[in-house]
Design an enzyme around this catalytic site. Structure first.
Site, PDB file in Angstrom:
ATOM      1  N   ARG A 103       0.815  -1.213   0.000  1.00  0.00           N
ATOM      2  CA  ARG A 103       0.000   0.000   0.000  1.00  0.00           C
ATOM      3  C   ARG A 103       0.848   1.263   0.000  1.00  0.00           C
ATOM      4  NH1 ARG A 103      -3.107   1.749  -2.727  1.00  0.00           N
ATOM      5  NH2 ARG A 103      -4.024  -0.339  -2.626  1.00  0.00           N
ATOM      6  N   LYS A 138       2.771  24.970  -3.192  1.00  0.00           N
ATOM      7  CA  LYS A 138       1.515  24.365  -2.726  1.00  0.00           C
ATOM      8  C   LYS A 138       1.614  22.847  -2.833  1.00  0.00           C
ATOM      9  CE  LYS A 138      -1.178  28.451  -3.992  1.00  0.00           C
ATOM     10  NZ  LYS A 138      -2.224  29.023  -4.872  1.00  0.00           N
ATOM     11  N   LYS A 170       5.456  39.158  -1.865  1.00  0.00           N
ATOM     12  CA  LYS A 170       4.050  39.013  -2.215  1.00  0.00           C
ATOM     13  C   LYS A 170       3.244  40.185  -1.646  1.00  0.00           C
ATOM     14  CE  LYS A 170       2.319  34.856  -2.476  1.00  0.00           C
ATOM     15  NZ  LYS A 170       2.250  34.696  -3.938  1.00  0.00           N
ATOM     16  N   GLU A 200       5.559  40.087  -6.670  1.00  0.00           N
ATOM     17  CA  GLU A 200       4.183  39.875  -7.124  1.00  0.00           C
ATOM     18  C   GLU A 200       3.475  41.215  -7.250  1.00  0.00           C
ATOM     19  OE1 GLU A 200       1.175  36.805  -5.401  1.00  0.00           O
ATOM     20  OE2 GLU A 200       0.730  38.719  -4.439  1.00  0.00           O
ATOM     21  N   ASP A 221      -0.215  38.606 -10.877  1.00  0.00           N
ATOM     22  CA  ASP A 221      -1.208  37.856 -10.120  1.00  0.00           C
ATOM     23  C   ASP A 221      -2.620  38.132 -10.618  1.00  0.00           C
ATOM     24  OD1 ASP A 221      -2.137  36.187  -7.995  1.00  0.00           O
ATOM     25  OD2 ASP A 221      -2.688  37.999  -6.893  1.00  0.00           O
TER      26      ASP A 221
END
Length: 282
Positions: A103, A138, A170, A200, A221
């Protein structure tokens, strides 16, 4: 395509922890109950759909950590294209050990092959254009290295691996600093000569504010297609432009045609469907 796999040193802790989680405090009580201790087993990892392989070394390690004497033959290495029914690898050895590792081996191999397969789908949609498809941070906790490797297996490119790879300013950084100019001034003062700076922006005015500071990369963005084209015309190739936000299989081609250099896609790692692989006795 030949892709160098990740060193066992990096992936073994992941595989070992996954086996430890599955085995718990008592081991595989089912196999111990019904499989004779010296029983042998031979099986094949077989693709049940078309796609791209990634994570074969994770499957190999899962088997060898249960029993170093298990034979594991790789027929389709990472980055290989497979069709339904293709044999990816063959395994032979102690039956209890193979079943205990099954598994974990399938979970990692199927997930990472899913990442590679989704990436390859995106890449093929823009493969006649110079735009790169890149993943993001992410990623699943503790699986960043294997997931980013899987993206490369699918023909994609890697964004930064962590917070220490590059300076990426950012929107929240800009807000706290008090504006694009101040953020860029501070980043320029802090960056070493090998450290790249990405900023960004969420509007053309912000882009114009940034350009005098010559950032290495500008992330656009959630720009509309019209704004992306305007940004490309404004920058004239003087900095790398990365499009981010609103990217999916229906939009990626038009975004690439705007002329941006990179399209980052978080879905490559956080939303890739599992690739269907079975372990079949032979």
């Amino acid at each position: 395509m030949y892709i160098t796999g990740l060193p066992d040193l990096l992936i073994e802790p992941i595989v070992r922890d996954a086996l430890r989680e599955d085995l718990g405090l008592a081991g595989d009580v089912t196999a111990d109950a019904v499989i004779p201790p010296r029983a042998r087993f031979k099986a094949e990892f077989r693709a049940r759909e078309a796609g791209t392989v990634a994570g074969i070394d994770c499957a190999r390690l899962a088997m060898s950590l249960m029993d170093a004497q298990i034979r594991f033959d790789i027929l389709k290495p990472d980055a290989s294209e497979v069709a339904p029914g293709d044999v990816i690898a063959r395994v032979e050895g102690n039956a209890r050990a193979i079943l205990a590792a099954e598994r974990v081996a399938l979970n990692l191999l199927s997930h990472l092959s899913g990442v590679a397969t989704l990436t390859r789908t995106y890449v093929r949609l823009v493969d006649d254009l110079p735009t790169r498809i890149a993943c993001t941070r992410k990623t699943f906790p503790m699986l960043r290295g294997p997931q980013k490797h899987a993206v490369r297996c699918g023909g994609g490119h890697n964004h930064r691996y962590g917070l220490n790879d590059a300076i990426l300013i950012k929107d929240n950084h800009v807000a706290i600093c008090g504006g694009v100019e101040k953020a860029m001034e501070m980043a320029k003062a802090a960056a070493g000569h090998t450290m790249k700076i990405e900023l960004e922006v969420d509007s053309i005015p912000q882009l114009k504010q940034a350009l005098p500071f010559r950032p290495d990369v500008v992330m656009l963005d959630n720009f509309s297609l019209e704004q992306l084209r305007e940004a490309v015309a404004l920058v004239k190739g003087e900095t790398i432009l990365e499009a981010s936000g609103g990217v999916n299989l229906d939009t990626v081609r038009a975004i690439a045609e705007s002329g941006v250099d990179v399209i980052s896609v978080g879905a490559l790692t956080h939303s890739a469907p599992v690739f269907d692989i079975g372990l079949d006795a032979v």
